[in-house]
Design a protein around this motif. Structure first.
Motif, mmCIF file in Angstrom:
data_model
loop_
_atom_site.group_PDB
_atom_site.id
_atom_site.type_symbol
_atom_site.label_atom_id
_atom_site.label_comp_id
_atom_site.label_asym_id
_atom_site.label_seq_id
_atom_site.Cartn_x
_atom_site.Cartn_y
_atom_site.Cartn_z
ATOM 1 N N ARG A 161 48.557 -3.380 4.427
ATOM 2 C CA ARG A 161 47.672 -2.151 4.210
ATOM 3 C C ARG A 161 47.354 -1.960 2.665
ATOM 4 N NH1 ARG A 161 48.926 2.718 1.961
ATOM 5 N NH2 ARG A 161 47.608 4.530 2.409
ATOM 6 N N ALA A 162 45.787 -1.839 2.710
ATOM 7 C CA ALA A 162 45.572 -1.450 1.228
ATOM 8 C C ALA A 162 46.158 -0.209 0.721
ATOM 9 C CB ALA A 162 44.015 -1.215 1.431
ATOM 10 N N GLY A 163 46.375 -0.409 -0.559
ATOM 11 C CA GLY A 163 47.424 0.925 -1.062
ATOM 12 C C GLY A 163 47.553 0.366 -2.407
ATOM 13 N N TYR A 164 48.500 1.448 -3.206
ATOM 14 C CA TYR A 164 48.827 1.004 -4.379
ATOM 15 C C TYR A 164 50.417 0.725 -4.514
ATOM 16 C CZ TYR A 164 44.733 3.152 -6.498
ATOM 17 O OH TYR A 164 43.414 3.421 -6.802
ATOM 18 N N ASN A 165 50.642 -0.482 -5.312
ATOM 19 C CA ASN A 165 51.647 -0.922 -5.714
ATOM 20 C C ASN A 165 52.284 -0.381 -7.033
ATOM 21 O OD1 ASN A 165 54.262 -2.244 -5.624
ATOM 22 N ND2 ASN A 165 53.430 -4.292 -6.441
ATOM 23 N N CYS A 166 53.353 0.341 -7.052
ATOM 24 C CA CYS A 166 53.739 1.064 -8.283
ATOM 25 C C CYS A 166 55.127 0.880 -8.732
ATOM 26 C CB CYS A 166 53.701 2.665 -8.278
ATOM 27 S SG CYS A 166 51.767 3.178 -7.945
ATOM 28 N N SER A 167 55.473 0.730 -9.917
ATOM 29 C CA SER A 167 56.837 0.787 -10.529
ATOM 30 C C SER A 167 56.887 1.289 -11.707
ATOM 31 C CB SER A 167 57.082 -0.826 -10.836
ATOM 32 O OG SER A 167 58.603 -0.733 -11.288
ATOM 33 N N GLY A 168 57.550 2.335 -11.995
ATOM 34 C CA GLY A 168 57.761 2.930 -13.320
ATOM 35 C C GLY A 168 56.535 3.787 -13.687
ATOM 36 N N GLY A 169 55.782 4.275 -12.882
ATOM 37 C CA GLY A 169 54.574 4.843 -13.237
ATOM 38 C C GLY A 169 53.314 4.140 -13.427
ATOM 39 N N VAL A 170 53.583 2.741 -13.341
ATOM 40 C CA VAL A 170 52.418 1.860 -13.476
ATOM 41 C C VAL A 170 51.953 1.390 -12.215
ATOM 42 C CG1 VAL A 170 51.624 -0.156 -14.614
ATOM 43 C CG2 VAL A 170 53.128 0.929 -15.918
ATOM 44 N N CYS A 171 50.714 1.312 -11.986
ATOM 45 C CA CYS A 171 50.306 0.847 -10.433
ATOM 46 C C CYS A 171 49.037 -0.030 -10.321
ATOM 47 C CB CYS A 171 49.808 2.327 -9.678
ATOM 48 S SG CYS A 171 50.874 3.482 -9.474
ATOM 49 N N ARG A 172 49.079 -1.039 -9.374
ATOM 50 C CA ARG A 172 47.999 -1.913 -9.238
ATOM 51 C C ARG A 172 47.583 -1.723 -7.658
ATOM 52 N NH1 ARG A 172 47.474 -6.919 -6.562
ATOM 53 N NH2 ARG A 172 49.634 -7.035 -6.262
ATOM 54 N N PHE A 173 46.224 -1.406 -7.498
ATOM 55 C CA PHE A 173 45.838 -1.465 -6.021
ATOM 56 C C PHE A 173 45.742 -2.953 -5.576
ATOM 57 C CE2 PHE A 173 42.179 -1.625 -3.029
ATOM 58 C CZ PHE A 173 42.549 -0.398 -2.243
ATOM 59 N N VAL A 174 46.381 -2.653 -4.159
ATOM 60 C CA VAL A 174 46.384 -4.034 -3.101
ATOM 61 C C VAL A 174 45.437 -3.970 -2.130
ATOM 62 C CG1 VAL A 174 47.914 -5.334 -2.130
ATOM 63 C CG2 VAL A 174 48.843 -4.340 -4.072
#
Length: 547
Positions: A520-533
């Motif tokens: 699914r299209a969405g955001y991958n986040c860790s520790g408050g930092v995100c990347r759109f996938v």
């Protein structure tokens, strides 16, 4: 200049390797290979992109030489045809990381690419996180000295990596950390530990043409300085950390090219003993975006890191709406209580019961929209009173998890989560999304070689795409195989299934995973930092090897 540095490092690493072999009888070579491959297929239902290439891959090869006093290493990356979400600036291949390091008990000198963090990272944190597409290492030199017991000094200078280039700004900094307890045997005998720290980071970046209007250009500071002070005290089971950082005038894309100073303050307290733990944290930040290139947007070129103070969820639907730290400013709070009910008690039962309660709340500061007002460009902006909240709630999450073993071979983890997610604040539009999430996770050991794990999840909301359901089955066959099937289904609006089937093989230091499915299209986040996938469908292959 930076190409000369890289060439020099390649030659230096070779010389140090020969030196190490002559000076030490033991030279160890270690490394790793990671390759993730997607054979993409078009899928109009989920809105995949069209690719000319038959295969996409992100591949990394690391090699390190370790000896008594000399280390050296390099990493080659191949992303000529990168995975979805890594296009544009990520595209390329070559030598991405190289370093040489000489070290003794009291001194360490590194030349080349390196990662560093001062304190909690408020003014400096460089790191690699491949799932987010982050590698903001510095290329230059670093010295770490421990002249006397309890004292650590760091000094560094270099340029920050920006994908396949390096930003022009020269970054320099220093850090001093004092472990007071190492000077007092009495403090150690009483379980008292005290550390004090202070850091400074400066950025020298040439001015550029940024206009307020058609005729007026901003006078941009070429030197920006930031400092950080912190103190940590631990007495027995109690630990308290207080930290404050401030940044000088740094007009940038993130703050609308205003000239106000930035600051962040944090207080964290924890208590831990066998069977119980507590954590309380509060953080206020304002205008603390600190980049090595002022005109950049997105996740790249950050020199610092502001933790989100929200729980990083691993369950699929709990992580459907992840929070990203707002660089303009925020008030963030987090509290967590963990308790283990003992065996053979009313709530503990035969095997005991572990309960964890977590609460996170993130709110805007006063005048939060200051940076979005174009009329303030080139001004000092509008001050935000320290204790005053703004009008918007960014995020709130209340969740409880119960981990319970029901028999010798069967255990369950149950979770309920109540979440508020301000999609407009985090993603630009979408309004406030209020959801309730239910998770049941069970693991059953069939025999010594077979273990079956299953997940059932449900998210209910009246906003955005409506309700979601998720199911997973995972069969582990020791010592080598794991079979996984899952489906995430939108039963609210789109009626779309995001299915996955995976086979994983492990043998020694080798791990191979093959699969097929939709993402699914969405955001991958860790520790408050995100990347759109972006959305994707196809066959996947992942190989990892450590040696």
């Amino acid at each position: 200049m930076r190409r000369t540095v890289l060439l020099t490092l390649v030659l230096l690493a070779g010389c140090l390797s020969l030196y190490a072999q002559t000076e030490s009888d033991k030279v160890t070579f270690t490394g790793s290979i990671q390759s993730d491959v997607l054979l993409p297929q078009e899928d109009e239902t989920i809105g995949t992109e069209k690719y000319k290439e038959w295969g996409l891959t992100n591949t990394y090869v690391d090699l390190q030489m370790i000896s008594k006093n000399v280390d050296a290493g390099a990493r080659v990356e191949f992303m000529r045809f990168p995975l979805p979400g890594y296009e544009n600036d990520f595209k390329g291949w070559g030598l991405a990381h190289i370093f040489a390091k000489m070290h003794t008990d009291k001194l360490e000198v590194t030349l080349g690419n390196f990662y560093e963090q001062f304190g909690s990272g408020f003014i400096l944190r460089t790191y690699e996180e491949r799932s987010l597409g982050i590698d903001n290492s510095l290329l230059g030199g670093r010295v770490v000295a421990k002249p006397v017991k309890g004292v650590t000094l760091k000094a560094l200078t270099g340029w920050q990596r920006h994908y396949w280039r390096y930003n022009d700004a020269l970054i320099s900094g220093g850090d001093l950390e004092l472990n007071i307890d190492q000077w007092s045997q009495a403090m150690q005998d009483h379980g008292t530990y005290v550390s004090l720290g202070a850091s400074m980071v400066s950025k020298h970046e040439r001015s550029e043409d940024i206009f307020v209007d058609a005729t007026h250009k901003l006078n941009l500071p070429e030197d920006v300085a930031a400092f950080d002070v912190r103190a940590r005290v631990q007495q027995g089971n109690v630990s308290v950390l207080a930290e404050y950082a401030q940044k000088s005038q740094d007009p940038s894309f993130d703050n609308g090219y205003t000239y106000g100073k930035g600051n962040v303050a944090m207080l964290s307290a924890s208590y831990s003993k066998r069977g119980m733990s507590m954590l309380f944290q509060a953080k206020r930040s304002e205008n603390m975006s600190f980049r090595s290139k002022r005109s950049v947007n997105g996740t790249s070129s950050f020199l610092n890191h502001l933790p989100a103070f929200t729980l990083d969820h691993t369950y699929a639907l709990a992580a459907l709406y992840p929070y990203a730290t707002q660089t303009g400013g925020e008030w963030a709070y987090q509290a967590e209580l963990g308790y283990n009910f003992k065996r053979k008690t009313l709530l503990g039962g035969k095997y005991g019961t572990n309960v964890k309660l977590n609460y996170s709340h993130v709110h805007s500061i006063a005048n939060q929209n200051n940076f979005k007002d174009p009329a303030l460009k080139g001004t000092d902006g509008i001050d935000s009173p320290f204790w005053k909240w703004g009008k918007d709630m960014f995020y709130q999450d209340l969740n409880i998890q119960v981990d319970k073993r029901l028999s010798k071979d069967f255990k369950v983890n149950l979770m309920y989560m109540n979440q508020f997610y301000n999609k407009t604040a985090v993603e630009g539009e979408g309004g406030m999304i209020h959801s309730n999430i239910f998770v049941a996770d069970g693991k059953y050991r069939i025999n010594k070689k077979l273990t079956l794990r299953g997940e059932l999840q449900y998210l209910t909301t009246g906003e955005d795409e409506g309700d979601w359901a998720f199911a997973l089955l995972e069969l582990s066959v020791l010592p080598h195989f794991m079979f996984t099937v899952s489906d995430m289904y939108n039963c609210g609006v789109s009626d779309i299934h995001y299915y996955q089937a995976l086979v994983t093989f492990n043998a020694g230091s080798h791990r191979l995973q093959a699969g097929y499915g939709r993402t699914r299209a969405g955001y991958n986040c860790s520790g408050g930092v995100c990347r759109f996938v972006p959305a994707s469908r196809g066959f996947t292959l992942s190989y990892n090897y450590n040696f």
